[in-house]
Design a protein around this motif. Structure first.
Motif, mmCIF file in Angstrom:
data_model
loop_
_atom_site.group_PDB
_atom_site.id
_atom_site.type_symbol
_atom_site.label_atom_id
_atom_site.label_comp_id
_atom_site.label_asym_id
_atom_site.label_seq_id
_atom_site.Cartn_x
_atom_site.Cartn_y
_atom_site.Cartn_z
ATOM 1 N N GLU A 401 42.808 -22.384 60.998
ATOM 2 C CA GLU A 401 42.548 -24.156 60.785
ATOM 3 C C GLU A 401 41.018 -23.976 60.588
ATOM 4 O O GLU A 401 40.173 -23.473 61.287
ATOM 5 C CB GLU A 401 42.653 -25.058 61.731
ATOM 6 C CG GLU A 401 44.406 -25.144 61.963
ATOM 7 C CD GLU A 401 45.014 -25.677 60.774
ATOM 8 O OE1 GLU A 401 44.666 -26.087 60.046
ATOM 9 O OE2 GLU A 401 46.389 -25.139 60.832
ATOM 10 N N TYR A 501 39.602 -22.774 46.584
ATOM 11 C CA TYR A 501 39.404 -24.003 47.025
ATOM 12 C C TYR A 501 37.919 -24.140 47.679
ATOM 13 O O TYR A 501 37.512 -23.336 48.618
ATOM 14 C CB TYR A 501 40.137 -24.266 48.465
ATOM 15 C CG TYR A 501 41.743 -24.426 47.801
ATOM 16 C CD1 TYR A 501 42.178 -25.656 47.391
ATOM 17 C CD2 TYR A 501 42.493 -23.468 47.600
ATOM 18 C CE1 TYR A 501 43.552 -25.839 46.929
ATOM 19 C CE2 TYR A 501 43.846 -23.583 47.168
ATOM 20 C CZ TYR A 501 44.274 -24.702 46.766
ATOM 21 O OH TYR A 501 45.484 -24.904 46.350
ATOM 22 N N GLU A 617 45.420 -24.701 55.141
ATOM 23 C CA GLU A 617 45.578 -25.966 54.262
ATOM 24 C C GLU A 617 44.903 -25.491 52.888
ATOM 25 O O GLU A 617 45.527 -25.911 51.933
ATOM 26 C CB GLU A 617 44.742 -27.306 54.931
ATOM 27 C CG GLU A 617 44.932 -28.330 53.952
ATOM 28 C CD GLU A 617 44.398 -29.471 54.512
ATOM 29 O OE1 GLU A 617 44.451 -30.839 54.008
ATOM 30 O OE2 GLU A 617 43.669 -29.423 55.613
ATOM 31 N N TYR A 618 43.890 -24.855 52.989
ATOM 32 C CA TYR A 618 43.016 -24.632 51.681
ATOM 33 C C TYR A 618 43.019 -23.105 51.312
ATOM 34 O O TYR A 618 42.012 -22.272 51.877
ATOM 35 C CB TYR A 618 41.639 -25.191 51.828
ATOM 36 C CG TYR A 618 41.667 -26.676 51.732
ATOM 37 C CD1 TYR A 618 42.220 -27.558 50.654
ATOM 38 C CD2 TYR A 618 41.205 -27.282 52.686
ATOM 39 C CE1 TYR A 618 42.193 -28.974 50.784
ATOM 40 C CE2 TYR A 618 41.372 -28.798 53.170
ATOM 41 C CZ TYR A 618 41.838 -29.348 52.068
ATOM 42 O OH TYR A 618 41.846 -30.705 51.831
#
Length: 629
Positions: A401, A501, A617-618
């Motif tokens: 994360e 990203y 997430e990215y």
């Protein structure tokens, strides 16, 4: 069997072809003639049309004679506003109608049997597709070598950025032979004295202060394509600039789209074939070699060279350009069985060589020709490789994360371009002799960026590089992600996609991506070699191919989508697949000043702190078109 040189040739020079708006286009017509009498033959023959901005004599004259000896009428025409043709020149905008009018004029001549085929390379490819948007009734076949598709997405501009080659072209082959320069030796001398490298390093240039001020119509179109970025701008909807917008209306005739993996039009060539082969009933073909831009000057029998930059592919890479086109036209215009065995797709799979050093010092990258019924290839596996915080490039998705890497992007110190899909990054050699003693047409062209595959390390002739020279990966603004050494060969062929990203503290910035085949150290190459395969860029304000600019919110995370040009390469066992991410590739693309100011011409700049995210997430990644073993 293809046509043989059975005829003499007669030529009618500077024939005037009048366009619908009354402009006269100068055209040389070469016709087959009786070998004994030298008189033109009576029998009407198919005609071939080549429209050029580079002057219809010299090499082009020999070009016309070659096909006329084999039984074709050949028309070679100066484009509007160039050399002997009338009218004002604005790059590509008038070519659709001018081309249509010329095709129909040619078909109506008594020596033509009503069939017209077109051919040409680069600019000569642009103008073919431009006239095809108008669907001339007598157009019967096209051989389009290295041309455009959508000028805003990937030719004039590239995903929001500007391809600086067009400024280089305007200052050299374009402006140097503008009609005003040809008529006024003082103007041509001023352009001959321009060192394009100095213009780039001192840029951006400004209207009225650039060397193009001596030819105002060229300065106008150059600044238009540099400064007008929105898709709704009428410039980017012109049928001579954005062919993709007119695919449905385009002529339905047999067409070859040919190109090269290190060409500046690689993506456009593949895009045109993919879109039109599906839309049209006529036979369409894709032919992609390992070459760079252009083709060898007649009478050399090879299609380009067996090498691109520092890579050698071997004699198997060579193709006879003239004979290939002749076989195509003999089949579709004369009904000969010369093209029956041609597969819809032929491409050169690079990278099967052993990596040894050749006699001239190049790396033997090798390769072989392959064929298919379609493009993209049917059995392609879209395999995703993710970047990780420790520099790995892996098929494992990130699970951490909040992981990211940050670097400073200083527009005053951009990452230098070292080869790649480049063309027209050129300057004239600087000479003490005046134009009248040493004409511009006889001066050598000096390459600024290199073109093709190169080990990605700076050298003394690298624009913008300073000592100590070395690998680009050692720069603090280049993020490098690589796989483990491959346990087996990895073959890719097709389109490539990258998703970065990213976030920034600026209101606008760029992200770049470069796919690299990393060769391991060897006795002949002790440092190994990081060979560029393909690259791309995304300008923040136009991310996602936006029609209109949408500036960035500092600190927000965005998806920066990129499409490095399609390719076909084998990453050999022991090699690594590498992805470099940065924010500049200069002068292949213009440099973002990070201010949110004008697209080109901003005299202000700021250092941007840019961040690449690589977490659950990215997940920044590259998607490769992997082929079956």
């Amino acid at each position: 069997m293809v046509s043989h040189p059975a005829y003499a040739v007669t030529a009618e020079l500077d024939v005037s072809v009048e366009t619908r708006d009354g402009i006269e286009l100068a055209t040389d017509v070469y016709r087959p003639a009786d070998p004994e009498t030298g008189e033109p033959i009576d029998e009407p023959r198919p005609a071939l049309l080549d429209r050029t901005p580079y002057g219809k004599r010299g090499r082009m004259e020999r070009h016309g004679q070659w096909y006329a000896k084999r039984g074709y009428v050949v028309a070679i025409q100066d484009c509007r506003g160039r050399f002997d043709s009338g009218g004002e020149y604005y790059i590509f905008v008038d070519e659709p109608e001018d081309g249509y009018d010329t095709v129909e004029w040619l078909a109506g001549q008594e020596y033509c049997d009503g069939q017209v085929g077109t051919f040409g390379t680069s600019y000569g490819a642009w103008v073919q597709t431009a006239l095809a948007t108008q669907d001339p009734p007598h157009l019967e076949a096209m051989f389009v070598n290295q041309g455009a598709a959508n000028g805003r997405e990937a030719t004039f501009r590239h995903n929001g950025a500007f391809e600086l080659r067009w400024l280089c072209w305007a200052l050299t082959l374009g402006g140097g032979f503008a009609q005003r320069a040809l008529e006024d030796t003082d103007v041509q001398q001023r352009l001959a004295n321009v060192d394009v490298r100095a213009v780039l390093e001192n840029g951006p240039v400004l209207p009225g202060q650039s060397p193009l001020r001596h030819i105002p119509d060229y300065e106008e179109w150059a600044f238009d394509i540099m400064t007008r970025g929105g898709a709704n701008d009428e410039l980017w909807q012109e049928p001579g600039v954005n062919f993709a917008a007119y695919y449905d209306e385009m002529a339905d005739v047999p067409t070859v789209y040919s190109g090269a993996w290190y060409d500046s039009y690689t993506k456009a060539t593949c895009d045109n074939f993919e879109a039109l082969a599906e839309r049209k009933e006529s036979d369409h073909y894709l032919l992609m070699g390992p070459w760079t831009h252009g083709w060898n000057t007649y009478p050399l029998p090879s299609w380009n060279k067996s090498y691109s930059g520092e890579l050698e592919f071997g004699e198997q890479a060579l193709r006879d350009y003239q004979e290939t086109r002749l076989r195509f036209f003999d089949h579709y215009l004369r009904g000969e069985d010369t093209w029956n065995d041609q597969p819809p797709v032929q491409y050169f799979q690079m990278g099967t060589g052993d990596g040894s050093r050749t006699r001239d010092g190049r790396l033997f990258h090798g390769g072989e020709w392959r064929s298919s019924e379609e493009w993209p290839l049917a059995e392609t596996e879209r395999r995703t490789y993710y970047v990780h915080e420790d520099g790995r490039l892996s098929t494992d998705e990130p699970t951490v994360e909040g992981s990211s890497t940050t670097y400073r992007f200083d527009p005053r110190d951009p990452v230098p371009t070292i080869g790649g899909n480049c063309s027209s990054y050129i300057t004239y050699e600087q000479r003490d002799e005046p134009i009248l003693e040493y004409p511009l047409s006889e001066r050598k062209m000096e390459d600024i960026t290199g073109r093709g595959g190169f080990d990605q390390r700076t050298r003394p002739d690298t624009l913008g590089a300073d000592e100590p020279y070395g690998p680009l990966e050692e720069r603090t603004d280049v993020l490098v992600y690589r796989t483990q050494p491959l346990e087996e060969d990895l073959a890719i062929a097709g389109p490539i996609r990258v998703r970065v990203y990213g976030s920034t503290d600026a209101t606008d910035t760029d992200f770049t991506a470069k796919l690299i085949d990393e060769h391991p150290p060897s006795e002949e190459f002790p440092n190994g070699a990081a060979i560029n395969i393909s690259d791309s860029i995304c300008r923040g304000r136009f991310r996602g191919y936006r029609d209109e600019p949408d500036f960035l919110e500092p600190g927000a995370i965005y998806e920066f989508e990129m499409e490095p040009y399609p390719t076909a390469n084998v990453f050999r066992a022991g090699h690594r697949v590498r992805l470099d991410i940065s924010s500049s590739n200069y002068p292949r693309y213009d440099v973002n000043h990070n201010t949110g100011g004008p697209l080109y011409g901003d005299r202000e700049s700021q250092v941007a702190t840019n961040t690449v995210h690589h977490d659950a997430e990215y997940a920044t990644h590259v998607e490769l078109p992997v082929q079956p073993r």
